[in-house]
Each structure stands twice: as C-alpha cells, then as structure tokens.
Scaffold this motif. Structure first.
Motif, PDB file in Angstrom:
ATOM      1  N   ALA A 168       0.841  -1.203   0.000  1.00 23.65           N
ATOM      2  CA  ALA A 168       0.000   0.000   0.000  1.00 23.65           C
ATOM      3  C   ALA A 168       0.877   1.255   0.000  1.00 23.65           C
ATOM      4  O   ALA A 168       0.704   2.155  -0.821  1.00 23.65           O
ATOM      5  N   ASP A 169       1.830   1.303   0.939  1.00 20.41           N
ATOM      6  CA  ASP A 169       2.663   2.507   1.053  1.00 20.41           C
ATOM      7  C   ASP A 169       3.594   2.678  -0.139  1.00 20.41           C
ATOM      8  O   ASP A 169       3.784   3.774  -0.647  1.00 20.41           O
ATOM      9  N   LYS A 170       4.192   1.570  -0.588  1.00 25.10           N
ATOM     10  CA  LYS A 170       5.215   1.676  -1.640  1.00 25.10           C
ATOM     11  C   LYS A 170       4.618   1.742  -3.033  1.00 25.10           C
ATOM     12  O   LYS A 170       5.108   2.476  -3.884  1.00 25.10           O
ATOM     13  N   PHE A 171       3.552   0.965  -3.263  1.00 24.72           N
ATOM     14  CA  PHE A 171       3.069   0.817  -4.644  1.00 24.72           C
ATOM     15  C   PHE A 171       1.632   1.316  -4.842  1.00 24.72           C
ATOM     16  O   PHE A 171       1.099   1.209  -5.952  1.00 24.72           O
ATOM     17  N   GLY A 172       1.020   1.816  -3.777  1.00 22.28           N
ATOM     18  CA  GLY A 172      -0.287   2.464  -3.948  1.00 22.28           C
ATOM     19  C   GLY A 172      -1.492   1.539  -3.994  1.00 22.28           C
ATOM     20  O   GLY A 172      -2.602   1.987  -4.297  1.00 22.28           O
ATOM     21  N   LEU A 173      -1.304   0.249  -3.687  1.00 26.27           N
ATOM     22  CA  LEU A 173      -2.485  -0.616  -3.591  1.00 26.27           C
ATOM     23  C   LEU A 173      -3.331  -0.173  -2.393  1.00 26.27           C
ATOM     24  O   LEU A 173      -2.830   0.478  -1.473  1.00 26.27           O
ATOM     25  N   ARG A 174      -4.593  -0.527  -2.391  1.00 26.85           N
ATOM     26  CA  ARG A 174      -5.441  -0.315  -1.213  1.00 26.85           C
ATOM     27  C   ARG A 174      -5.633  -1.691  -0.575  1.00 26.85           C
ATOM     28  O   ARG A 174      -6.063  -2.628  -1.264  1.00 26.85           O
ATOM     29  N   VAL A 175      -5.274  -1.800   0.704  1.00 26.00           N
ATOM     30  CA  VAL A 175      -5.207  -3.132   1.323  1.00 26.00           C
ATOM     31  C   VAL A 175      -5.929  -3.135   2.671  1.00 26.00           C
ATOM     32  O   VAL A 175      -5.683  -2.272   3.522  1.00 26.00           O
ATOM     33  N   LEU A 176      -6.812  -4.089   2.844  1.00 26.66           N
ATOM     34  CA  LEU A 176      -7.452  -4.301   4.150  1.00 26.66           C
ATOM     35  C   LEU A 176      -7.075  -5.689   4.642  1.00 26.66           C
ATOM     36  O   LEU A 176      -7.353  -6.695   3.977  1.00 26.66           O
ATOM     37  N   SER A 177      -6.424  -5.752   5.808  1.00 30.51           N
ATOM     38  CA  SER A 177      -6.138  -7.033   6.454  1.00 30.51           C
ATOM     39  C   SER A 177      -7.180  -7.260   7.544  1.00 30.51           C
ATOM     40  O   SER A 177      -7.340  -6.419   8.432  1.00 30.51           O
ATOM     41  N   ILE A 178      -7.876  -8.375   7.435  1.00 28.49           N
ATOM     42  CA  ILE A 178      -8.922  -8.684   8.415  1.00 28.49           C
ATOM     43  C   ILE A 178      -8.418  -9.796   9.327  1.00 28.49           C
ATOM     44  O   ILE A 178      -8.194 -10.924   8.872  1.00 28.49           O
ATOM     45  N   ARG A 179      -8.199  -9.474  10.611  1.00 34.56           N
ATOM     46  CA  ARG A 179      -7.805 -10.503  11.588  1.00 34.56           C
ATOM     47  C   ARG A 179      -9.039 -11.301  11.963  1.00 34.56           C
ATOM     48  O   ARG A 179      -9.740 -10.993  12.940  1.00 34.56           O
ATOM     49  N   ILE A 180      -9.306 -12.316  11.150  1.00 38.35           N
ATOM     50  CA  ILE A 180     -10.546 -13.074  11.318  1.00 38.35           C
ATOM     51  C   ILE A 180     -10.500 -13.875  12.612  1.00 38.35           C
ATOM     52  O   ILE A 180      -9.481 -14.494  12.944  1.00 38.35           O
ATOM     53  N   GLY A 181     -11.628 -13.838  13.338  1.00 39.94           N
ATOM     54  CA  GLY A 181     -11.745 -14.660  14.550  1.00 39.94           C
ATOM     55  C   GLY A 181     -12.071 -16.085  14.160  1.00 39.94           C
ATOM     56  O   GLY A 181     -11.194 -16.887  13.864  1.00 39.94           O
ATOM     57  N   ASN A 182     -13.350 -16.430  14.129  1.00 37.14           N
ATOM     58  CA  ASN A 182     -13.774 -17.751  13.651  1.00 37.14           C
ATOM     59  C   ASN A 182     -15.074 -17.585  12.880  1.00 37.14           C
ATOM     60  O   ASN A 182     -16.043 -17.038  13.404  1.00 37.14           O
ATOM     61  N   VAL A 183     -15.060 -18.061  11.643  1.00 38.06           N
ATOM     62  CA  VAL A 183     -16.205 -17.854  10.742  1.00 38.06           C
ATOM     63  C   VAL A 183     -17.176 -19.018  10.848  1.00 38.06           C
ATOM     64  O   VAL A 183     -16.758 -20.184  10.794  1.00 38.06           O
ATOM     65  N   GLY A 184     -18.454 -18.712  10.971  1.00 34.09           N
ATOM     66  CA  GLY A 184     -19.466 -19.761  10.991  1.00 34.09           C
ATOM     67  C   GLY A 184     -20.832 -19.161  11.254  1.00 34.09           C
ATOM     68  O   GLY A 184     -20.942 -17.965  11.548  1.00 34.09           O
TER      69      GLY A 184
END
Ligand SMILES: NC(=O)c1ccc[n+]([C@@H]2O[C@H](COP(=O)([O-])OP(=O)(O)OC[C@H]3O[C@@H](n4cnc5c(N)ncnc54)[C@H](O)[C@@H]3O)[C@@H](O)[C@H]2O)c1
Length: 269
Positions: A148-164
């Motif tokens: 994101a910082d170096k190349f301008g991508l837009r990035v969301l990191s989701i710290r997923i708990g538990n999906v269900g």
C-alpha cells in the motif's frame, strides 16, 4: 468490478460465494483444487500460490482480490512457508504486476493469540503470534502495508476470529464472525473510496469481545449478528470440553497450548 477470490475451494470461500452473487460483474475463483458448482457469474482459474505464472493468469483483468488461499491452521514450517510466506508475497506481486487496485487479506486472530483473554487489544499493539501460522499472518499484514505505502495498492487485512453461522464454544463467543458480517468487512476492503491500508478485527457484534475494533467502525462497518444470541449453545458445547490450563488463559486457545514450553509468568504482560 471483477473480483478474484483465492482459496476458493476452502471453507470460508464456500460460505461467502453465495453472498457475493449479484454484487460484482464477475468473480474469478482460484485454488489448487476446483471448487464445486460454479454459478453463471463465477469462473475458475487453477493457480498454486507457489507458482507466479499461474497467479499472473488469475490476476489478469482483476480489480480487487479477496485473498483467502493458504495454509489455514498450524503446521510444519515448510508448508506454512510455501503457502503463506512465499505464496502471499507472490500474490501481492502478481496483483501489482496486473494493476489490481485492492487486496483484502485474510489475516487471523492467531497473529495476536498470545495476548491474555483479560487483555483488550486494538491494532496498534505489537503482534504476538501463537504459532508458525500466526507468524505467517503477521507477515501477510506487513506485506499488505508495504504494497500500500510503496506501490499504492489499497489493502485491508482482516484478523478473522472464527467464521461460521454460530459460535462453537466460549472462546468463539469472543471472536466469532458470521459470514454476512465478514462479507461486510470484505466489501469495505473492495469498495471504500478512502481506504489506504488498515488492519481490522473480523468479528461480529460480540459482547465478550477482546478487541477494540474502532478502525472497522470508522470505515463504516455495521455488524448484524450478535454472538450472545447463541450463548446457551456455545456454553453447552464448552461444558463438554476438558479444561485447557494453558489455552484457556490466552486469546489463541489451543494454538497457544500446542508445544507450549514457555514461562507463564513471563507471558503475563
Ligand atoms: N475459518 C476461519 O474461521 C478462519 C479464521 C481466521 C483466518 N482464516 C483465514 O481465512 C482463509 C480461509 O480459511 P478457510 O477456513 O476457508 O481455509 P481452508 O483450509 O478451508 O481453505 C484454504 C484454501 O486454500 C487453498 N490453498 C492452500 N494452499 C494453497 C496454495 N499453495 N495454492 C493455492 N491454493 C492453496 C486450499 O486448497 C484451500 O481450498 C485462510 O487464509 C485462513 O487462514 C480463517
């Protein structure tokens, strides 16, 4: 908008695929193995995260990526390294080469699993991985920030708990996320006009949450589901589990207890 979903044959992707119908022009599904029953808006491109050429083909013409692919539990370093370190790097490189603008990265609560359950953490505390797997997720968050910082991508990191569809035990009452709420976070990553890069927690509206998720709320997240609506079911399941003297102390649970040879006094802060 054309969206690529990696790890498309996996458990989370299988829950998300029906929810994506009608939202995007095309959803390209990618995995080492073919997912089942493709819908008319879906197309499959086989790609191994360890193989940059196959990732280049998967990323062609794509606007945004939901990166779910990889080794999704603790394992041998070789397997984690190949899928989640080299593979994650390859995915971001392929995205940049193909001019993809956005990546949503499926991080994990195990990046911070060695915080105690009595702790309340946001996204500014240092990572505290509880496993090789958790280390690889912290790495992925760093790669996302860098691209994101170096190349301008837009990035969301989701710290997923538990999906269900329901929380499965006491720990999950604190970290659970319903697939519809996960989709809401993913849509923030794919569509929010002002996103640069951010880390958020992938949890529903959980009264027992261990996390300060204000970054997600600031980005417009409105979870619909409440873990506490399923409290009886979760606690009944918990009652059948043996106590875990190490795992029960920490947010990462059994991932912390596995191979534990540390000093509990020194891990208390
Ligand atoms: N399930 C959860 O509750 C949860 C919680 C936290 C984080 N996550 C993360 O979300 C993502 C999806 O989780 P899941 O439960 O669906 O996992 P899963 O194991 O069911 O699916 C992962 C998919 O990735 C594919 N894959 C693995 N290595 C690959 C490689 N080298 N190249 C191409 N494809 C590869 C597998 O074939 C599989 O279909 C993972 O990144 C996981 O770490 C999941």
């Amino acid at each position: 908008m054309r969206v690529l979903m990696t790890g498309a044959a996996g458990g989370v992707a299988t829950m998300l695929r029906p929810l994506l119908a009608g939202l995007y022009d095309e959803v390209v599904l990618s995995d080492r193995q073919a997912p089942e029953a493709l819908a008319s808006h879906e197309r499959f491109v086989a790609a191994d995260l360890a193989d940059p050429a196959s990732l280049a083909a998967a990323c062609a013409g794509i606007d945004g990526i939901i990166h779910l692919g990889g080794h999704s539990v603790e394992g041998e370093w070789q397997a984690i390294h190949s899928a989640n370190i080299v593979g994650c790097w390859n995915l971001f490189e392929a995205a940049r080469d193909a001019g993809v603008q956005r990546v949503v990265f499926a991080s994990s609560n195990h990046a911070v699993g060695f915080y105690r359950r009595r702790d309340r953490i946001g996204v500014d505390e240092p990572v505290r991985p509880d496993s090789r797997y958790g280390v690889s997720k912290a790495f992925g968050e760093a790669v996302g920030s860098f691209f994101a910082d170096k190349f301008g991508l837009r990035v969301l990191s989701i710290r997923i708990g538990n999906v269900g569809t329901v929380p499965l035990d006491r720990r999950r009452l604190s970290i659970w996320i319903h697939p519809e709420d996960l989709l809401a976070l993913i849509r923030i990553g794919l569509e929010h006009p002002e996103l640069h890069q951010a880390i958020v927690y992938g949890e529903s509206k959980n009264e027992r949450s261990w996390w300060d998720n204000r970054t997600a709320y600031r980005l417009g997240y409105e979870p619909k589901h409440r873990a506490e609506d399923h409290v009886e079911l979760a606690l009944a399941a918990q009652a059948k589990l043996p106590p875990d003297p190490i795992g029960d102390l920490f947010q990462g649970g059994t991932f912390c207890a596995a191979e534990f040879a540390g000093d509990l006094k020194r891990t208390s802060s």
